[in-house]
Design a protein around this motif. Structure first.
Motif, mmCIF file in Angstrom:
data_model
loop_
_atom_site.group_PDB
_atom_site.id
_atom_site.type_symbol
_atom_site.label_atom_id
_atom_site.label_comp_id
_atom_site.label_asym_id
_atom_site.label_seq_id
_atom_site.Cartn_x
_atom_site.Cartn_y
_atom_site.Cartn_z
ATOM 1 N N SER A 1 3.933 7.481 -6.362
ATOM 2 C CA SER A 1 4.349 6.114 -5.766
ATOM 3 C C SER A 1 5.494 5.657 -6.435
ATOM 4 O O SER A 1 5.682 6.036 -7.707
ATOM 5 C CB SER A 1 3.768 5.065 -5.406
ATOM 6 N N GLY A 2 6.599 5.831 -5.452
ATOM 7 C CA GLY A 2 8.281 5.256 -6.615
ATOM 8 C C GLY A 2 7.817 3.870 -7.567
ATOM 9 O O GLY A 2 8.201 4.058 -8.863
ATOM 10 N N MET A 3 6.867 3.066 -6.628
ATOM 11 C CA MET A 3 6.094 1.857 -7.435
ATOM 12 C C MET A 3 5.989 2.550 -9.158
ATOM 13 O O MET A 3 5.518 1.917 -10.389
ATOM 14 C CB MET A 3 5.744 0.804 -6.988
ATOM 15 N N ILE B 1 8.148 3.835 -11.722
ATOM 16 C CA ILE B 1 9.001 2.593 -12.083
ATOM 17 C C ILE B 1 8.361 2.036 -13.161
ATOM 18 O O ILE B 1 8.918 1.709 -14.440
ATOM 19 C CB ILE B 1 9.977 1.520 -11.246
ATOM 20 N N PHE C 1 15.054 -3.555 -5.879
ATOM 21 C CA PHE C 1 13.497 -3.570 -5.120
ATOM 22 C C PHE C 1 12.485 -4.690 -5.130
ATOM 23 O O PHE C 1 11.988 -4.788 -6.252
ATOM 24 C CB PHE C 1 12.589 -1.578 -5.050
ATOM 25 N N ASN D 1 19.092 -2.129 -2.874
ATOM 26 C CA ASN D 1 18.687 -2.205 -1.234
ATOM 27 C C ASN D 1 18.472 -3.913 -1.299
ATOM 28 O O ASN D 1 17.428 -4.472 -2.617
ATOM 29 C CB ASN D 1 16.926 -1.945 -1.613
ATOM 30 N N ASP E 1 17.564 3.692 -10.809
ATOM 31 C CA ASP E 1 16.409 3.922 -9.590
ATOM 32 C C ASP E 1 17.631 4.882 -8.988
ATOM 33 O O ASP E 1 18.469 4.046 -8.337
ATOM 34 C CB ASP E 1 16.153 1.897 -8.989
ATOM 35 N N PHE F 1 18.316 5.402 -3.500
ATOM 36 C CA PHE F 1 19.099 5.287 -2.446
ATOM 37 C C PHE F 1 20.097 6.247 -2.474
ATOM 38 O O PHE F 1 20.672 6.503 -1.016
ATOM 39 C CB PHE F 1 19.472 3.851 -2.326
ATOM 40 N N SER G 1 12.038 6.461 -6.047
ATOM 41 C CA SER G 1 10.795 6.107 -4.680
ATOM 42 C C SER G 1 10.859 7.494 -4.204
ATOM 43 O O SER G 1 12.093 8.023 -3.377
ATOM 44 C CB SER G 1 10.736 5.264 -3.917
ATOM 45 N N THR H 1 9.136 8.647 -1.897
ATOM 46 C CA THR H 1 8.653 8.305 0.745
ATOM 47 C C THR H 1 9.444 8.333 0.935
ATOM 48 O O THR H 1 9.533 8.255 2.066
ATOM 49 C CB THR H 1 8.080 6.628 -0.361
ATOM 50 N N LEU I 1 4.255 8.893 0.567
ATOM 51 C CA LEU I 1 4.320 8.332 -0.811
ATOM 52 C C LEU I 1 4.431 9.101 -2.253
ATOM 53 O O LEU I 1 3.899 10.699 -2.148
ATOM 54 C CB LEU I 1 3.374 7.194 -1.560
ATOM 55 N N GLY I 2 5.473 8.801 -2.748
ATOM 56 C CA GLY I 2 5.489 9.369 -4.720
ATOM 57 C C GLY I 2 6.146 9.218 -4.836
ATOM 58 O O GLY I 2 7.551 8.905 -4.201
ATOM 59 N N LEU J 1 12.303 3.494 5.135
ATOM 60 C CA LEU J 1 14.023 4.330 5.249
ATOM 61 C C LEU J 1 13.972 5.613 5.291
ATOM 62 O O LEU J 1 13.079 6.120 4.044
ATOM 63 C CB LEU J 1 15.024 2.930 4.372
HETATM 64 C C1 LIG Z 1 10.214 1.717 -1.955
HETATM 65 C C2 LIG Z 1 11.019 1.369 -3.114
HETATM 66 C C3 LIG Z 1 10.588 1.431 -4.758
HETATM 67 C C4 LIG Z 1 9.075 2.217 -4.075
HETATM 68 O O1 LIG Z 1 9.135 3.204 -4.368
HETATM 69 P P1 LIG Z 1 6.928 2.812 -2.780
HETATM 70 O O2 LIG Z 1 7.532 4.591 -3.423
HETATM 71 O O3 LIG Z 1 6.987 2.760 -2.395
HETATM 72 O O4 LIG Z 1 6.439 3.262 -4.465
HETATM 73 C C5 LIG Z 1 11.902 1.818 -5.468
HETATM 74 N N1 LIG Z 1 12.915 1.652 -5.218
HETATM 75 C C6 LIG Z 1 13.751 1.643 -4.496
HETATM 76 C C7 LIG Z 1 14.731 1.337 -4.259
HETATM 77 C C8 LIG Z 1 13.387 2.025 -2.790
HETATM 78 O O5 LIG Z 1 13.899 1.734 -1.673
#
Ligand SMILES: *Cc1c(COP(=O)(O)O)cnc(C)c1O
Length: 390
Positions: free
Chosen positions: A80-82, A85, A106, A154, A179, A182, A201, A203, A213-214, A332
């Protein structure tokens, strides 16, 4: 070869089946011909795959494409993005280090920074998105090890001058971690502006169809090596299936982002003067306070438009209820246009003052422009605005 060609043509070596589309390596582990081959792989004497928590060809293909698009040396993909991070921070910072972060980030990243980093003795402080070069300079402490930011942010769509902040980071020997969710790499490449690491992210726009998710981290080889060592043992590995989906998505990222951005620009221009809207933000509108920086570091304005309803929170609720085409969903970057009301959803855990400090006003609506006909997206928003103003 151009990056977008590489994002389409990078592929795991063709198997004996002579497939054209890339195969999916849905396997937890890999076989060895004998004891000696297995010993050598575990001793890092060969690059052979061992176990999919460490490496997997489908995951590697997605990673290699992201490395090419971002202009990086190396990368590591996660679930996932998290998790990307979190790994990028935990692998590189230690007790006593300081993380300097932009305050407009975020929601879950904010939770990691304020709730979890202090448990490990990592200090963090925030700086406003609009800070000047001198203010960034002053915010650096002797123990600052990393600067963290998003641009566009965001959901407030603030634009930070990545090149300027990279110069500050370099002067102090501090890592810059961006990050780039966007913008995506076809719109903005932070590493080429001086950043050391980029996190995503996957995702959102990278998948682009709301399926999996990724996450992925790319940057310099020696930094990714440490992140890989952390991730290999702690286990945030990306599923090969999700990687296979994401890798295919990257082949259309450039054309998708062009259309998302042209639809978003059309919505922004059409809605800016609407009587129910108090203010509207889009990076490629002249009215955006950082329009010049957006033009300098982005190829287009991206797919997100934000506006503030005159009627505040109550209008926000009525607007969402009146929408017929746009989806109400916590995501999104989809082919389908999405509307959200951050104050009552993604950022509801923040206090009213914390929300206001990062530009989340009670009537803020975030639109993720999809790939539907732009006139249909606009018509739905306009009819919902008329009802929300009743
Ligand atoms: C959604 C998002 C994340 C987290 O990503 P996940 O894939 O939901 O874990 C981190 N940063 C930004 C800017 C996001 O929009």
């Amino acid at each position: 070869m151009q990056k977008i060609t590489r994002a389409i043509r990078i592929q795991t070596p063709r198997t004996a089946e002579m497939e054209h589309s890339t195969p999916l390596f849905l396997t937890s582990s890999f076989c060895f011909d004998g004891a000696e081959e297995m010993r050598a792989a575990f001793a890092d004497e060969t690059d052979d795959n061992i176990y999919s928590r460490f490496s997997n060809p489908s995951v590697q293909e997605f990673t290699d494409k992201m490395v090419a698009l971002e202009g990086a040396e190396a990368g590591y993909a996660t679930a996932s993005g998290m998790s990307s991070i979190f790994a990028s921070i935990m692998a590189l910072l230690k007790q006593g280090d300081h993380l300097l972060s932009c305050d407009a980030i975020f929601g879950s990243t904010h939770t990691v920074i304020t709730k979890y980093l202090p448990k490990y003795g990592i200090d963090a402080s925030y700086i406003p998105a609009g800070a000047s070069e001198a203010e960034w300079e002053q915010a650096i402490r002797p123990n600052t090890r990393m600067i963290y930011l998003e641009s566009p942010t965001n959901p407030g769509l603030d634009i930070l001058d990545i090149g300027m902040i990279a110069r500050v980071a370099k002067r102090h020997g501090v890592l810059l971690n961006v990050d780039n969710c966007f913008a995506t790499p076809v719109v903005q490449t932070p590493l080429e502006l001086g950043a050391d690491l980029v996190v995503h992210s996957a995702t959102k726009w990278l998948d682009g169809q709301g399926r999996v998710l990724g996450g992925v981290i790319v940057g310099r080889k020696e930094l990714i090596k440490e992140i890989y060592a952390f991730a290999r043992s702690t286990g945030p590995a990306l599923s090969p299936f999700n990687a296979w989906v994401l890798s295919k998505s990257l082949e259309t990222l450039d054309v998708r982002m062009e259309r998302h951005a042209s639809n978003a620009l059309f919505l922004a221009q059409s809605l800016e003067q609407h009587p129910a809207i108090a203010s509207l933000k889009y990076p490629f509108l002249k009215s955006h306070p950082k329009y010049d920086i957006a033009l300098k570091q982005m190829k287009n304005g991206g797919g997100i438009v934000c506006f503030e309803l005159k009627g505040g929170s109550e209008s926000g609720r009525r607007f969402l209820d009146a929408l017929q085409l746009l989806s109400l969903t916590a995501n999104l970057g989809d082919t389908r246009s999405i509307a959200s009301h951050p104050a009552s959803t993604t950022h509801a855990k923040l206090s009213e003052n914390e929300r206001l400090a990062v530009g989340i006003t009670p009537g803020l609506i975030r639109i993720s422009a999809g790939l539907e006909a732009k006139e249909d997206i606009l018509a739905d928003i306009v009819q919902a605005l008329e009802q929300s103003a009743l």
